[in-house]
Design a protein around this motif. Structure first.
Motif, PDB file in Angstrom:
ATOM      1  N   HIS A 183      20.935  58.100  25.434  1.00  0.00           N
ATOM      2  CA  HIS A 183      22.315  57.800  25.075  1.00  0.00           C
ATOM      3  C   HIS A 183      22.389  56.411  24.451  1.00  0.00           C
ATOM      4  N   HIS A 184      23.408  56.224  23.633  1.00  0.00           N
ATOM      5  CA  HIS A 184      23.704  54.871  23.153  1.00  0.00           C
ATOM      6  C   HIS A 184      24.766  54.297  24.089  1.00  0.00           C
ATOM      7  N   ILE A 185      24.301  53.643  25.149  1.00  0.00           N
ATOM      8  CA  ILE A 185      25.181  53.116  26.185  1.00  0.00           C
ATOM      9  C   ILE A 185      25.432  51.632  25.931  1.00  0.00           C
ATOM     10  N   VAL A 186      26.689  51.235  25.999  1.00  0.00           N
ATOM     11  CA  VAL A 186      27.039  49.818  25.952  1.00  0.00           C
ATOM     12  C   VAL A 186      27.723  49.465  27.274  1.00  0.00           C
ATOM     13  N   PRO A 187      26.989  48.897  28.227  1.00  0.00           N
ATOM     14  CA  PRO A 187      27.610  48.509  29.492  1.00  0.00           C
ATOM     15  C   PRO A 187      28.538  47.308  29.301  1.00  0.00           C
ATOM     16  N   VAL A 188      29.685  47.356  29.935  1.00  0.00           N
ATOM     17  CA  VAL A 188      30.625  46.229  29.904  1.00  0.00           C
ATOM     18  C   VAL A 188      30.545  45.540  31.268  1.00  0.00           C
ATOM     19  N   PRO A 189      29.893  44.377  31.339  1.00  0.00           N
ATOM     20  CA  PRO A 189      29.717  43.717  32.640  1.00  0.00           C
ATOM     21  C   PRO A 189      31.000  43.064  33.130  1.00  0.00           C
ATOM     22  N   LEU A 190      31.297  43.291  34.389  1.00  0.00           N
ATOM     23  CA  LEU A 190      32.453  42.675  35.033  1.00  0.00           C
ATOM     24  C   LEU A 190      31.966  41.889  36.240  1.00  0.00           C
ATOM     25  N   PRO A 191      32.482  40.683  36.466  1.00  0.00           N
ATOM     26  CA  PRO A 191      32.152  39.974  37.706  1.00  0.00           C
ATOM     27  C   PRO A 191      32.450  40.868  38.908  1.00  0.00           C
ATOM     28  N   SER A 192      31.639  40.759  39.932  1.00  0.00           N
ATOM     29  CA  SER A 192      31.740  41.696  41.051  1.00  0.00           C
ATOM     30  C   SER A 192      33.123  41.713  41.686  1.00  0.00           C
ATOM     31  N   LYS A 193      33.768  40.559  41.788  1.00  0.00           N
ATOM     32  CA  LYS A 193      35.107  40.521  42.401  1.00  0.00           C
ATOM     33  C   LYS A 193      36.134  41.229  41.520  1.00  0.00           C
ATOM     34  N   ILE A 194      36.021  41.079  40.200  1.00  0.00           N
ATOM     35  CA  ILE A 194      36.922  41.785  39.287  1.00  0.00           C
ATOM     36  C   ILE A 194      36.666  43.287  39.363  1.00  0.00           C
ATOM     37  N   TYR A 195      35.383  43.667  39.378  1.00  0.00           N
ATOM     38  CA  TYR A 195      35.041  45.082  39.438  1.00  0.00           C
ATOM     39  C   TYR A 195      35.586  45.729  40.716  1.00  0.00           C
ATOM     40  N   GLN A 196      35.418  45.059  41.834  1.00  0.00           N
ATOM     41  CA  GLN A 196      35.896  45.621  43.094  1.00  0.00           C
ATOM     42  C   GLN A 196      37.420  45.730  43.112  1.00  0.00           C
ATOM     43  N   ALA A 197      38.112  44.741  42.572  1.00  0.00           N
ATOM     44  CA  ALA A 197      39.578  44.788  42.536  1.00  0.00           C
ATOM     45  C   ALA A 197      40.072  45.894  41.606  1.00  0.00           C
ATOM     46  N   TYR A 198      39.433  45.997  40.450  1.00  0.00           N
ATOM     47  CA  TYR A 198      39.809  47.012  39.450  1.00  0.00           C
ATOM     48  C   TYR A 198      39.480  48.426  39.925  1.00  0.00           C
ATOM     49  N   TYR A 199      38.244  48.597  40.401  1.00  0.00           N
ATOM     50  CA  TYR A 199      37.769  49.934  40.744  1.00  0.00           C
ATOM     51  C   TYR A 199      38.156  50.351  42.165  1.00  0.00           C
ATOM     52  N   GLY A 200      37.863  49.483  43.136  1.00  0.00           N
ATOM     53  CA  GLY A 200      38.115  49.849  44.522  1.00  0.00           C
ATOM     54  C   GLY A 200      39.574  49.728  44.920  1.00  0.00           C
ATOM     55  N   THR A 201      40.126  48.527  44.760  1.00  0.00           N
ATOM     56  CA  THR A 201      41.461  48.260  45.297  1.00  0.00           C
ATOM     57  C   THR A 201      42.561  49.003  44.545  1.00  0.00           C
ATOM     58  N   ILE A 202      42.554  48.946  43.201  1.00  0.00           N
ATOM     59  CA  ILE A 202      43.648  49.562  42.440  1.00  0.00           C
ATOM     60  C   ILE A 202      43.333  51.003  42.052  1.00  0.00           C
ATOM     61  N   SER A 203      42.220  51.232  41.368  1.00  0.00           N
ATOM     62  CA  SER A 203      41.942  52.587  40.888  1.00  0.00           C
ATOM     63  C   SER A 203      41.849  53.595  42.029  1.00  0.00           C
ATOM     64  N   ASN A 204      41.155  53.224  43.107  1.00  0.00           N
ATOM     65  CA  ASN A 204      40.897  54.204  44.166  1.00  0.00           C
ATOM     66  C   ASN A 204      41.843  54.110  45.352  1.00  0.00           C
ATOM     67  N   GLU A 205      42.172  52.907  45.784  1.00  0.00           N
ATOM     68  CA  GLU A 205      43.053  52.790  46.951  1.00  0.00           C
ATOM     69  C   GLU A 205      44.519  52.999  46.594  1.00  0.00           C
ATOM     70  N   VAL A 206      44.891  52.767  45.336  1.00  0.00           N
ATOM     71  CA  VAL A 206      46.298  52.927  44.942  1.00  0.00           C
ATOM     72  C   VAL A 206      46.482  54.138  44.030  1.00  0.00           C
ATOM     73  N   LEU A 207      45.922  54.102  42.821  1.00  0.00           N
ATOM     74  CA  LEU A 207      46.215  55.143  41.828  1.00  0.00           C
ATOM     75  C   LEU A 207      45.686  56.509  42.249  1.00  0.00           C
ATOM     76  N   TRP A 208      44.435  56.564  42.694  1.00  0.00           N
ATOM     77  CA  TRP A 208      43.880  57.853  43.133  1.00  0.00           C
ATOM     78  C   TRP A 208      44.734  58.457  44.245  1.00  0.00           C
ATOM     79  N   MET A 209      45.070  57.633  45.237  1.00  0.00           N
ATOM     80  CA  MET A 209      45.847  58.137  46.370  1.00  0.00           C
ATOM     81  C   MET A 209      47.241  58.575  45.932  1.00  0.00           C
ATOM     82  N   LEU A 210      47.881  57.757  45.124  1.00  0.00           N
ATOM     83  CA  LEU A 210      49.240  58.070  44.682  1.00  0.00           C
ATOM     84  C   LEU A 210      49.263  59.371  43.878  1.00  0.00           C
ATOM     85  N   GLN A 211      48.305  59.531  42.981  1.00  0.00           N
ATOM     86  CA  GLN A 211      48.325  60.689  42.099  1.00  0.00           C
ATOM     87  C   GLN A 211      47.921  61.980  42.808  1.00  0.00           C
ATOM     88  N   HIS A 212      47.330  61.849  43.982  1.00  0.00           N
ATOM     89  CA  HIS A 212      47.050  63.025  44.800  1.00  0.00           C
ATOM     90  C   HIS A 212      48.081  63.180  45.926  1.00  0.00           C
TER      91      HIS A 212
END
Length: 519
Positions: free
Chosen positions: A103-132
């Motif tokens: 694949h032609h993959i271009v990883p976008v690096p995020l500082p670990s604290k930003i990644y956890q806030a974006y992915y864990g706290t908002i995407s999964n703990e808020v949006l995923w739960m709300l939309q289900h």
């Protein structure tokens, strides 16, 4: 870059500093750009640590054939290495994890604290739960100061950085295919930079109605809706999701909506098309997997429970119920196991002949809500097993807590009943894979709030996800169903899967964007 109320302001990006020319692509028309949170690789828990291996489910399997083409570039999020103390408690995907020569993959690096806030706290703990529609215990309950910071400094910041990375890559885009709830603001951000490049955003999970969306602040939901309206096409799984999105635009934004034609008038005067593209599986790839040594080995391992033995006829008196899903509150495992206990209570004669094989895939174990839910699921399993072990001459529920797709396929091939009683699902591709591999033939018991229920009304037994008694009765009916009816139902569902595959799902989106694809 951001207004104080949390809405996205105008995106400011630097001029590219690398040596890649905007015209330096294999195709003079530019590259098709896929953007997703996930990359092509997944993780399995093996020998007390996480091991990287090619992803096999959902999103990745559907876009992989397209992603392998030479004029396609795939941007995905990765975490920069976290401190040692954090890495022990959480799962982070790094650029090295997502390296793939095919694949032609271009990883976008995020500082670990930003990644956890974006992915864990908002995407999964808020949006995923709300939309289900998971609100309260094992779901979304409130927004404190930490989550407000995570929205601004994590979720919004991550989307800004992804947009910047695409701009600074120097790759000329022909079109954008943007994936899922992690990236709601991204279409609008990309339109600011690439106003003439067509884009489609596809949401893989259910989209809520406007009353549910009001459970998050106005500035958040405005960002979500206006972000999506930055795309030319907003893709949803089914009409059950398209209609709520149109309603949200009308009720919460005051936008002009044409329900008949499925369009929304954006602020800049464009007509944004809202379309349903039902996700599916690749039947040929699933069939090929069934011929693999890994599936053959799994059949042998599971033989004590499924009764399968090479070259021998199965004991028709033994039956199995199987479920295959991530250990996630949206999958509703607790209700499913309670319903199985109720089945054994209603039909004690089944105790010695029926086993429930639960293939539970570890999921988001770095989040406390998932760990708490996992513990509650195991408590329910223990309760059922303790109560009925004597009558069943052994524990009636057997758990396989691992990410082993081949083992799950082998179990689905031989099961009498597939239980998929999710609280809510965008689609549920497990059901479609089961329809390809089932040999018994089996019967599917499916939640009527799963997207796949839209095509299974005539072939599956549908249940309300919170109805314990109804689910128990449906499993009882499925176990006792005559073979002729089983076969007819399975044939109907299998034909629908073969008539609309993952390739059709992808081709329909490219056609909607008027983008050609080289097969």
């Amino acid at each position: 870059m951001r207004n104080g109320d949390g809405r996205l302001g105008r995106l400011v990006l630097r001029v590219p500093t690398n040596n890649v020319s905007m015209n330096q692509t294999k195709d003079s028309a530019g590259n098709l750009i896929i953007v997703s949170n996930r990359g092509p690789n997944d993780f399995v828990w093996q020998d007390d640590h996480w091991v990287v291996r090619p992803a096999s489910g959902g999103l990745v399997s559907m876009i992989d054939p397209l992603a392998r083409q030479p004029d396609v570039t795939w941007f995905c999020c990765v975490s920069e290495a976290p401190p040692t103390s954090e890495s022990r408690a959480a799962l982070f995907t790094t650029a090295a994890d997502q390296t793939d020569p095919e694949h032609h993959i271009v990883p976008v690096p995020l500082p670990s604290k930003i990644y956890q806030a974006y992915y864990g706290t908002i995407s999964n703990e808020v949006l995923w739960m709300l939309q289900h529609h998971l609100v309260g215990q094992f779901g979304y309950s409130s927004l404190d100061a930490e989550r407000h910071r995570a929205w601004t400094d994590g979720y919004l910041e991550a989307n800004l950085r992804i947009a910047r990375a695409i701009r600074e890559s120097g790759i000329k885009p022909r079109a954008f295919l943007i994936q899922d709830y992690h990236l709601y603001p991204l279409p609008a951000l990309l339109r600011e930079v690439f106003p003439d490049v067509p884009s489609l955003h596809f949401t893989h999970i259910p989209f809520p109605d406007f009353a549910t969306l009001k459970l998050i602040p106005q500035s958040w939901r405005d960002t979500i809706l206006q972000g999506l309206l930055g795309a030319d096409v907003v893709g949803m799984q089914t009409d059950w999701d398209s209609r709520p999105f149109l309603g949200c635009c009308e009720e919460l934004l005051g936008a002009k909506v044409d329900y008949k034609n499925g369009t929304v008038a954006a602020r800049d005067g464009r007509l944004v098309r809202v379309r349903a593209f039902s996700a599916s599986t690749n039947p040929a790839a699933v069939e090929q997997s069934m011929q693999s040594p890994a599936v053959a080995a799994a059949r042998e391992r599971l033989a004590p429970w499924t009764g399968w033995q090479a070259g021998k006829r199965r004991d028709e008196g033994k039956q199995t119920i199987v479920r295959v899903d991530r250990l996630d509150p949206s999958k509703n495992q607790i209700i499913g196991f309670r319903a199985f206990g109720r089945l054994l209570e209603l039909r004690p004669d089944l105790c010695r002949n029926v086993r429930f094989l639960a293939f539970l895939i570890p999921s988001r174990t770095d989040l406390s809500v998932y760990r708490n839910y996992r513990d509650a699921v195991y408590t329910m399993i223990d309760e059922v097993n303790t109560r009925f072990a004597a009558d069943c001459e052994g524990e009636p529920i057997q758990v396989f807590y691992t990410n082993d797709r081949e083992q799950a396929l082998a179990a689905m091939e031989q099961c009498d009943v597939l239980l998929a009683n999710s609280r809510e699902d965008g689609m549920n591709l497990v059901v479609k894979e089961w329809a390809v591999v089932s040999q018994r033939p089996g019967v599917a018991v499916i939640s009527e709030t799963a997207g796949v229920a839209a095509i299974t009304a005539d072939s599956a037994l549908l249940v309300s996800p919170l109805d314990i008694e109804g689910t128990a009765r449906a499993m009882e009916r499925a176990l006792g169903m005559r073979s002729e009816e089983r076969a007819a139902r399975l044939t109907t569902l299998r034909e629908s899967v073969y008539s609309w595959s993952a390739a059709d799902w992808l081709s329909a989106q490219l056609a909607e964007l008027d983008v050609t694809r080289d097969d």
